[in-house]
Design a protein around this motif. Sequence first.
Motif, PDB file in Angstrom:
ATOM      1  N   GLY A   1       0.803  -1.208   0.000  1.00 39.31           N
ATOM      2  CA  GLY A   1       0.000   0.000   0.000  1.00 39.31           C
ATOM      3  C   GLY A   1       0.841   1.265   0.000  1.00 39.31           C
ATOM      4  N   VAL A   2       1.950   1.244   0.730  1.00 36.50           N
ATOM      5  CA  VAL A   2       2.861   2.389   0.740  1.00 36.50           C
ATOM      6  C   VAL A   2       3.452   2.607  -0.645  1.00 36.50           C
ATOM      7  CG1 VAL A   2       5.090   3.218   1.603  1.00 36.50           C
ATOM      8  CG2 VAL A   2       3.410   2.272   3.196  1.00 36.50           C
ATOM      9  N   LEU A   3       3.872   1.527  -1.290  1.00 38.04           N
ATOM     10  CA  LEU A   3       4.440   1.659  -2.632  1.00 38.04           C
ATOM     11  C   LEU A   3       3.412   2.202  -3.615  1.00 38.04           C
ATOM     12  CD1 LEU A   3       6.569  -1.623  -2.873  1.00 38.04           C
ATOM     13  CD2 LEU A   3       7.386   0.710  -2.505  1.00 38.04           C
ATOM     14  N   ARG A   4       2.174   1.759  -3.484  1.00 36.60           N
ATOM     15  CA  ARG A   4       1.125   2.280  -4.373  1.00 36.60           C
ATOM     16  C   ARG A   4       0.863   3.755  -4.092  1.00 36.60           C
ATOM     17  NH1 ARG A   4      -0.688  -2.887  -3.341  1.00 36.60           N
ATOM     18  NH2 ARG A   4      -2.086  -2.319  -1.655  1.00 36.60           N
ATOM     19  N   ALA A   5       0.844   4.118  -2.815  1.00 40.22           N
ATOM     20  CA  ALA A   5       0.602   5.523  -2.451  1.00 40.22           C
ATOM     21  C   ALA A   5       1.725   6.434  -2.928  1.00 40.22           C
ATOM     22  CB  ALA A   5       0.434   5.645  -0.934  1.00 40.22           C
ATOM     23  N   SER A   6       2.943   5.871  -3.033  1.00 45.00           N
ATOM     24  CA  SER A   6       4.076   6.671  -3.484  1.00 45.00           C
ATOM     25  C   SER A   6       3.956   7.073  -4.948  1.00 45.00           C
ATOM     26  CB  SER A   6       5.382   5.895  -3.280  1.00 45.00           C
ATOM     27  OG  SER A   6       5.490   4.830  -4.222  1.00 45.00           O
ATOM     28  N   GLY A   7       3.069   6.411  -5.690  1.00 43.12           N
ATOM     29  CA  GLY A   7       2.879   6.741  -7.099  1.00 43.12           C
ATOM     30  C   GLY A   7       3.787   6.000  -8.043  1.00 43.12           C
ATOM     31  N   ILE A   8       4.474   4.962  -7.553  1.00 45.45           N
ATOM     32  CA  ILE A   8       5.425   4.255  -8.415  1.00 45.45           C
ATOM     33  C   ILE A   8       4.731   3.583  -9.587  1.00 45.45           C
ATOM     34  CG2 ILE A   8       5.375   2.152  -6.990  1.00 45.45           C
ATOM     35  CD1 ILE A   8       8.345   1.796  -7.729  1.00 45.45           C
ATOM     36  N   GLY A   9       3.537   3.057  -9.367  1.00 46.38           N
ATOM     37  CA  GLY A   9       2.821   2.389 -10.448  1.00 46.38           C
ATOM     38  C   GLY A   9       2.497   3.334 -11.586  1.00 46.38           C
ATOM     39  N   ASP A  10       1.972   4.515 -11.246  1.00 52.38           N
ATOM     40  CA  ASP A  10       1.627   5.498 -12.276  1.00 52.38           C
ATOM     41  C   ASP A  10       2.865   5.994 -13.001  1.00 52.38           C
ATOM     42  OD1 ASP A  10      -1.032   5.273 -11.582  1.00 52.38           O
ATOM     43  OD2 ASP A  10      -0.951   6.945 -10.152  1.00 52.38           O
ATOM     44  N   ALA A  11       3.943   6.236 -12.237  1.00 52.19           N
ATOM     45  CA  ALA A  11       5.177   6.740 -12.849  1.00 52.19           C
ATOM     46  C   ALA A  11       5.760   5.721 -13.825  1.00 52.19           C
ATOM     47  CB  ALA A  11       6.196   7.082 -11.756  1.00 52.19           C
ATOM     48  N   LEU A  12       5.793   4.472 -13.426  1.00 55.52           N
ATOM     49  CA  LEU A  12       6.323   3.430 -14.303  1.00 55.52           C
ATOM     50  C   LEU A  12       5.435   3.239 -15.526  1.00 55.52           C
ATOM     51  CD1 LEU A  12       7.493   0.735 -11.734  1.00 55.52           C
ATOM     52  CD2 LEU A  12       8.943   2.027 -13.298  1.00 55.52           C
ATOM     53  N   ALA A  13       4.133   3.298 -15.297  1.00 57.81           N
ATOM     54  CA  ALA A  13       3.203   3.114 -16.408  1.00 57.81           C
ATOM     55  C   ALA A  13       3.393   4.198 -17.463  1.00 57.81           C
ATOM     56  CB  ALA A  13       1.768   3.128 -15.895  1.00 57.81           C
ATOM     57  N   ASP A  14       3.563   5.448 -17.028  1.00 58.39           N
ATOM     58  CA  ASP A  14       3.770   6.546 -17.966  1.00 58.39           C
ATOM     59  C   ASP A  14       5.060   6.364 -18.750  1.00 58.39           C
ATOM     60  OD1 ASP A  14       1.436   7.719 -17.129  1.00 58.39           O
ATOM     61  OD2 ASP A  14       2.413   9.069 -15.704  1.00 58.39           O
ATOM     62  N   THR A  15       6.101   5.868 -18.071  1.00 61.11           N
ATOM     63  CA  THR A  15       7.392   5.662 -18.729  1.00 61.11           C
ATOM     64  C   THR A  15       7.331   4.522 -19.731  1.00 61.11           C
ATOM     65  OG1 THR A  15       8.558   6.439 -16.749  1.00 61.11           O
ATOM     66  CG2 THR A  15       9.833   5.156 -18.344  1.00 61.11           C
ATOM     67  N   LEU A  16       6.655   3.437 -19.349  1.00 62.32           N
ATOM     68  CA  LEU A  16       6.629   2.242 -20.178  1.00 62.32           C
ATOM     69  C   LEU A  16       5.687   2.358 -21.371  1.00 62.32           C
ATOM     70  CD1 LEU A  16       6.541  -0.406 -17.314  1.00 62.32           C
ATOM     71  CD2 LEU A  16       8.454   0.017 -18.854  1.00 62.32           C
ATOM     72  N   SER A  17       4.732   3.278 -21.290  1.00 61.83           N
ATOM     73  CA  SER A  17       3.725   3.373 -22.349  1.00 61.83           C
ATOM     74  C   SER A  17       4.312   3.833 -23.682  1.00 61.83           C
ATOM     75  CB  SER A  17       2.608   4.326 -21.928  1.00 61.83           C
ATOM     76  OG  SER A  17       3.118   5.632 -21.709  1.00 61.83           O
ATOM     77  N   ASP A  18       5.510   4.423 -23.651  1.00 56.21           N
ATOM     78  CA  ASP A  18       6.121   4.940 -24.875  1.00 56.21           C
ATOM     79  C   ASP A  18       7.239   4.049 -25.399  1.00 56.21           C
ATOM     80  OD1 ASP A  18       4.467   7.198 -24.719  1.00 56.21           O
ATOM     81  OD2 ASP A  18       5.869   8.203 -23.364  1.00 56.21           O
ATOM     82  N   LEU A  19       7.224   2.762 -25.048  1.00 59.65           N
ATOM     83  CA  LEU A  19       8.309   1.864 -25.456  1.00 59.65           C
ATOM     84  C   LEU A  19       8.253   1.493 -26.933  1.00 59.65           C
ATOM     85  CD1 LEU A  19       8.521  -0.638 -22.446  1.00 59.65           C
ATOM     86  CD2 LEU A  19      10.099   1.210 -23.023  1.00 59.65           C
ATOM     87  N   GLY A  20       7.096   1.608 -27.545  1.00 63.76           N
ATOM     88  CA  GLY A  20       6.985   1.271 -28.954  1.00 63.76           C
ATOM     89  C   GLY A  20       6.950  -0.221 -29.231  1.00 63.76           C
ATOM     90  N   LEU A  21       6.597  -1.021 -28.234  1.00 64.51           N
ATOM     91  CA  LEU A  21       6.512  -2.471 -28.401  1.00 64.51           C
ATOM     92  C   LEU A  21       5.183  -2.855 -29.048  1.00 64.51           C
ATOM     93  CD1 LEU A  21       7.795  -3.551 -24.863  1.00 64.51           C
ATOM     94  CD2 LEU A  21       9.084  -3.685 -27.003  1.00 64.51           C
ATOM     95  N   PRO A  22       5.109  -4.062 -29.641  1.00 62.33           N
ATOM     96  CA  PRO A  22       3.802  -4.556 -30.087  1.00 62.33           C
ATOM     97  C   PRO A  22       2.813  -4.533 -28.921  1.00 62.33           C
ATOM     98  CG  PRO A  22       5.553  -5.968 -30.901  1.00 62.33           C
ATOM     99  CD  PRO A  22       6.200  -4.988 -29.958  1.00 62.33           C
ATOM    100  N   VAL A  23       1.552  -4.302 -29.205  1.00 63.15           N
ATOM    101  CA  VAL A  23       0.567  -4.073 -28.157  1.00 63.15           C
ATOM    102  C   VAL A  23       0.532  -5.210 -27.140  1.00 63.15           C
ATOM    103  CG1 VAL A  23      -1.897  -3.801 -27.676  1.00 63.15           C
ATOM    104  CG2 VAL A  23      -0.869  -2.579 -29.572  1.00 63.15           C
ATOM    105  N   ILE A  24       0.494  -6.453 -27.607  1.00 65.56           N
ATOM    106  CA  ILE A  24       0.378  -7.587 -26.687  1.00 65.56           C
ATOM    107  C   ILE A  24       1.623  -7.708 -25.806  1.00 65.56           C
ATOM    108  CG2 ILE A  24       1.299  -9.266 -28.359  1.00 65.56           C
ATOM    109  CD1 ILE A  24      -0.722 -11.293 -27.147  1.00 65.56           C
ATOM    110  N   VAL A  25       2.802  -7.404 -26.369  1.00 67.67           N
ATOM    111  CA  VAL A  25       4.040  -7.450 -25.589  1.00 67.67           C
ATOM    112  C   VAL A  25       4.087  -6.287 -24.604  1.00 67.67           C
ATOM    113  CG1 VAL A  25       6.564  -7.401 -25.705  1.00 67.67           C
ATOM    114  CG2 VAL A  25       5.257  -8.617 -27.464  1.00 67.67           C
ATOM    115  N   ALA A  26       3.682  -5.106 -25.050  1.00 61.14           N
ATOM    116  CA  ALA A  26       3.683  -3.936 -24.174  1.00 61.14           C
ATOM    117  C   ALA A  26       2.752  -4.136 -22.987  1.00 61.14           C
ATOM    118  CB  ALA A  26       3.266  -2.700 -24.962  1.00 61.14           C
TER     119      ALA A  26
END
Length: 462
Positions: free
Chosen positions: A332-357
């Motif tokens: 819960g602390v890790l989720r509250a820190s915003g790590i999930g959202d931050a990682l998601a924003d970073t990973l969304s621009d990887l340019g991988l095939p949709v299923i792999v991404a």
Amino acid sequence: MEDWTQTLGAGPLLLIAVGAIALILFLIIVCKVHAFLTLIIVSLLTAFVAQVPVSAIAKTLTDGFGGTLAGVALLVALGAMLGRLIEHSGGAKALADKFVEVFGEKRAPFALGIASLILGFPMFFDAGLVMMLPIIFAIARRVSKANVLLFGIPAAAAFSVMHVFLPPHPGPVTATEAYGANLGLVLLLGLVIVFPVWYVSGYLWGKFIAARIPLPVPVLFGERDDDQPANPPRPRTVILLLLLPMLLIFMNTGLTTLASAGAVSTDDLWVQVLVLLGNSFVALLITVLVATFVLGTRRGENGTALEKVVDSALGPVSSVILITGAGGMFGGVLRASGIGDALADTLSDLGLPVIVAAYVIAVIIRLAQGSATVALVTAAGLAAPAVAAGDFNPLQVAAIVLATAAGSVFAGHVNDSGFWLVGRLMGMDVKTTLKTWTVQQTIESVLAFVLVLGVFGLASLI
């Protein structure tokens, strides 16, 4: 917390998460600090380092702890009571004897896993596992020189694959809705992959690891009592007791699925009542009450004796409940820190095939913050626009749903409350749980992804 915005980027937050996990492992494995204390201390330190507002830290910790216990404490406590009643009456031993007589010692782990797959269709992972533990332990004791991993890993893996990949469980249903997939196709594809995934990651892995790590059967539900009834219940009676919560929970999951499809209305009182009766903890409560009568009162035990039997189940599982709650606090602390959202924003621009991404995003978020549900929902939310914009046929979209689900279960470890639940219920320390359960979850995730990726490729030819 609503007005607070995390200013740290994905890199620093990921380093904080990795450092916190390393500190947990160091304190528990090297310094031998109790897991419950370790998780609270590291959760507190992590909240400070991640710059969670000081005024919100205490609430963040207690919310994470309480939120986990809301789903775990009732199930574990009621499951332990049911297990103690079955054990005390001699029912677990009677069923174990019959089970081994029918299937033989060599086929017992496989047969127990298949039974868990069937029970796991409507039952959530934690409820199913807790309910089956007395039978798992009894069969493990019945087989000479057996260790609990040989039976526990196949059974736990069975409940895991059913919970992760098959509707009407909430994870795949949520992803199905996010992607606009066909629920029937997701169910059919899930049915195709669950057996091979379980066979490799559950049955074969259980045999492999049990041959290398000896683990005695824990005394979680108590030993056979000297003063228990001399006439144990028939195996058929125990089986019917185990089927009762499954049928009740099936009403809940089945009606919920029908409601989402518009076949029934949740405004109808009869639907609401059946959904309530099929809630996991209500179903287990009803089963405990029935077991108290069938295995106790009807067999001549008085109220005082039964009260002592049921009460004796709570002591051994109190540590399991508290440590699992503390694991939820850390996640819960890790989720509250915003790590999930931050990682998601970073990973969304990887340019991988949709299923792999979708798979990779779910994996990274799962590793970073622990919650499979958060990983699945976040990854599905990010990949959904790309899926909608892509030229995918219905079978390909169903494959993307299950690929995302596969990523959400990858390598459960110390920030996942399920890690602590499985490890403590089976009497494992942290190092052993990492070697057994974390690896099992990794195999389950990777193999499922490979299978659905193959289906995705074949579907593109249609």
